[in-house]
Design an enzyme around this catalytic site. Structure first.
Site, mmCIF file in Angstrom:
data_model
loop_
_atom_site.group_PDB
_atom_site.id
_atom_site.type_symbol
_atom_site.label_atom_id
_atom_site.label_comp_id
_atom_site.label_asym_id
_atom_site.label_seq_id
_atom_site.Cartn_x
_atom_site.Cartn_y
_atom_site.Cartn_z
ATOM 1 N N HIS A 127 -16.701 6.073 45.852
ATOM 2 C CA HIS A 127 -16.945 4.792 46.328
ATOM 3 C C HIS A 127 -17.416 3.852 45.244
ATOM 4 O O HIS A 127 -18.272 3.000 45.713
ATOM 5 C CB HIS A 127 -17.690 4.806 47.717
ATOM 6 C CG HIS A 127 -17.338 3.816 48.581
ATOM 7 N ND1 HIS A 127 -17.419 2.321 48.205
ATOM 8 C CD2 HIS A 127 -16.757 3.667 50.042
ATOM 9 C CE1 HIS A 127 -16.961 1.640 49.339
ATOM 10 N NE2 HIS A 127 -16.547 2.538 50.186
ATOM 11 N N GLU B 205 -10.740 3.901 46.185
ATOM 12 C CA GLU B 205 -10.757 5.053 46.617
ATOM 13 C C GLU B 205 -9.691 5.902 46.733
ATOM 14 O O GLU B 205 -9.071 5.890 47.651
ATOM 15 C CB GLU B 205 -11.723 5.017 48.081
ATOM 16 C CG GLU B 205 -12.893 4.023 48.226
ATOM 17 C CD GLU B 205 -13.087 3.422 49.458
ATOM 18 O OE1 GLU B 205 -13.586 3.933 50.147
ATOM 19 O OE2 GLU B 205 -12.968 2.052 49.500
ATOM 20 N N TYR C 293 -17.932 0.536 43.253
ATOM 21 C CA TYR C 293 -17.581 -0.896 43.239
ATOM 22 C C TYR C 293 -17.225 -1.472 41.892
ATOM 23 O O TYR C 293 -18.283 -1.433 41.236
ATOM 24 C CB TYR C 293 -18.529 -1.535 43.895
ATOM 25 C CG TYR C 293 -18.698 -1.481 45.425
ATOM 26 C CD1 TYR C 293 -19.085 -0.415 46.087
ATOM 27 C CD2 TYR C 293 -18.179 -2.541 46.348
ATOM 28 C CE1 TYR C 293 -19.297 -0.038 47.360
ATOM 29 C CE2 TYR C 293 -18.416 -2.473 47.529
ATOM 30 C CZ TYR C 293 -18.773 -1.095 48.147
ATOM 31 O OH TYR C 293 -19.045 -1.108 49.482
ATOM 32 N N HIS D 93 -17.265 7.502 56.558
ATOM 33 C CA HIS D 93 -17.695 7.917 55.364
ATOM 34 C C HIS D 93 -18.752 9.125 55.809
ATOM 35 O O HIS D 93 -19.825 9.175 55.030
ATOM 36 C CB HIS D 93 -18.325 6.875 54.768
ATOM 37 C CG HIS D 93 -17.571 6.003 53.977
ATOM 38 N ND1 HIS D 93 -16.149 6.309 53.702
ATOM 39 C CD2 HIS D 93 -17.540 4.476 53.560
ATOM 40 C CE1 HIS D 93 -15.467 5.142 53.208
ATOM 41 N NE2 HIS D 93 -16.458 4.109 53.233
HETATM 42 C C1 GLA Z 1 -14.690 1.404 53.072
HETATM 43 C C2 GLA Z 1 -14.243 0.708 54.194
HETATM 44 C C3 GLA Z 1 -14.585 -0.459 54.355
HETATM 45 C C4 GLA Z 1 -16.273 -0.595 54.151
HETATM 46 C C5 GLA Z 1 -16.703 -0.018 52.957
HETATM 47 C C6 GLA Z 1 -18.310 0.059 52.792
HETATM 48 O O1 GLA Z 1 -13.857 0.831 51.871
HETATM 49 O O2 GLA Z 1 -12.943 1.103 54.460
HETATM 50 O O3 GLA Z 1 -14.191 -1.048 55.563
HETATM 51 O O4 GLA Z 1 -16.672 0.029 55.349
HETATM 52 O O5 GLA Z 1 -16.096 1.369 52.898
HETATM 53 O O6 GLA Z 1 -18.809 -1.177 53.175
#
Ligand code: GLA
Length: 386
Positions: free
Chosen positions: A213, A350, A215, A139
């Site tokens: 990203h 994502e 959640y 990231h």
């Molecule tokens: C993404 C990655 C995961 C994790 C998250 C953040 O989705 O693929 O493995 O690192 O970000 O925690």
């Protein structure tokens, strides 16, 4: 397969019928409807001001975005009976985001997801990146796009109220070549769509993969796990990973595997099966190869929470979708309203190019050259009450 070939061309939303030159003019009653409201969100350790931009449509849907990391801070959407909940994890104030957290709501880049061993070769030159995930880069590196303050301006686009965020990633930042100018525009449509438009140019050849990203928990943030959410993903293939979560390069059929989401299935139905891919990911943490033929917005995924009846659809111009089930959340983070974020209490979708593409010649190219323009769009749509 219900989704196959379903392309949403243009997704031209017949939005604000009257084009207004400013949000204030729209916001005639001071209610914030069809407007972007700007409020202070906190200060950086340097003293720099960080703001919160709240977009609201006439249906009462509300999305709040901060200039720190261009993050989605809250997203309030109705259930089947019109009850609103905030469906994204995050913090009430800037302070929460400044502490260690797993990219809540952020725009991640310059390269979303992993680059193996933090290195790649471009035009014969080898580039070494900041490594922040074991031996790999994740990231964007140590200080990615999620940890910088973007220049933000409220806008009123043809899609609805919005906020435009700009960031100049300098040549060499986190090891990446080229001065990269990135613009991310969030807008909230009258049809309950949070639309994210990405635009970038570079003055040198570089690699790029920007995504959001957020959640999600459609029962409301902090309201239990997401294992009973029902998911459909428009993908016949996925990219299997090794123990370091780096793609092996294979495009594997989902047929007969726990990765077959072509028909609606609960996230928890197979997540703990003794499948090696699930073991490596500690659940789902995989890139799906979207069934794409041509450009344009494609319906990539649909998620339903059977209890509340909330539905989310993900549409994108991108080739891939990282489906991550919050396997690394461990209850250590207390988020908005003091809610505890336990394991698998949220999922991410994502939209992206495939992880480690700079080292994978068979994956679609992520190279951006001077004179070219990177453009991508992703829509998170909440059809209830639209
Ligand atoms: C993404 C990655 C995961 C994790 C998250 C953040 O989705 O693929 O493995 O690192 O970000 O925690």
């Amino acid at each position: 397969m219900a989704f196959r070939g379903l392309r949403v061309l243009g997704l031209v939303s017949p939005l604000l019928m009257i084009s207004c030159s400013s949000n204030q003019r729209n916001d005639v009653n001071g209610t914030g409807v069809n407007a972007t409201i700007v409020q202070p969100f906190g200060k950086m350790p340097s003293g720099e001001q960080v703001n919160l931009y709240t977009l609201r449509n006439a249906k009462g849907v509300e999305a709040a975005i901060t200039s720190y990391g261009a993050r989605v801070v809250s997203l309030k959407v109705p259930d089947r009976s019109g009850k609103f909940e905030d469906v994204v994890l995050g913090f009430d104030q800037l302070d929460g985001y400044l502490k260690d957290n797993p990219y809540f709501g952020a725009i991640v880049g310059r390269y979303g997801n992993r680059i193996a061993k933090g290195e790649f070769t471009l035009d014969g030159a080898k580039y070494t990146l900041a490594r922040n995930n074991g031996e790999n880069t994740l990231h964007g590196g140590l200080k990615g796009f999620d940890k910088v303050v973007w220049t933000a301006n409220k806008v009123s686009t043809s899609d609805g109220p919005g906020v435009e965020l700009k960031y100049l990633s300098k040549d060499g930042e986190e090891g990446y070549p080229g001065n990269l100018s990135v613009t991310v525009t969030y807008s909230l449509t009258a049809n309950n769509e949070l639309k994210i438009d990405y635009d970038a140019t570079s003055d040198k050849d570089t690699v790029l993969n920007v995504t959001n990203h957020s959640y999600f928990n459609l029962a409301g943030q902090g309201n239990g796990d997401i294992l009973d959410h029902v998911v459909t993903v428009n993908a016949d293939k996925f990219t299997p990973i090794n123990a370091g979560l780096i793609p092996t390069g294979e495009l594997r059929s989902v047929e007969g595997t726990p990765f077959d989401f072509r028909k609606p299935v609960a996230i928890g139905a197979r997540i703990d099966e003794k499948d090696q891919q699930l073991v490596f990911g500690q659940g789902y943490d995989h890139n799906f190869v979207l069934n794409r033929s041509g450009d344009g917005l494609l319906l990539a995924a649909r998620v339903t929470d059977p209890k509340s009846g909330r539905v989310m659809e993900v549409l994108t111009t991108q080739p891939g979708l990282q489906f991550y089930t919050g396997n690394f959340l461990d209850g250590g983070i207390h988020g908005k309203g003091g809610k505890v974020y336990g394991r698998r209490s949220a999922f991410c979708m994502e939209t992206q190019h495939f992880p480690d593409s700079p080292n994978q010649p068979k994956f679609p190219s992520v190279v951006l050259k001077p004179g070219e323009r990177y453009r991508a769009t992703t829509v998170y749509k909440f059809p209830n009450g639209a």
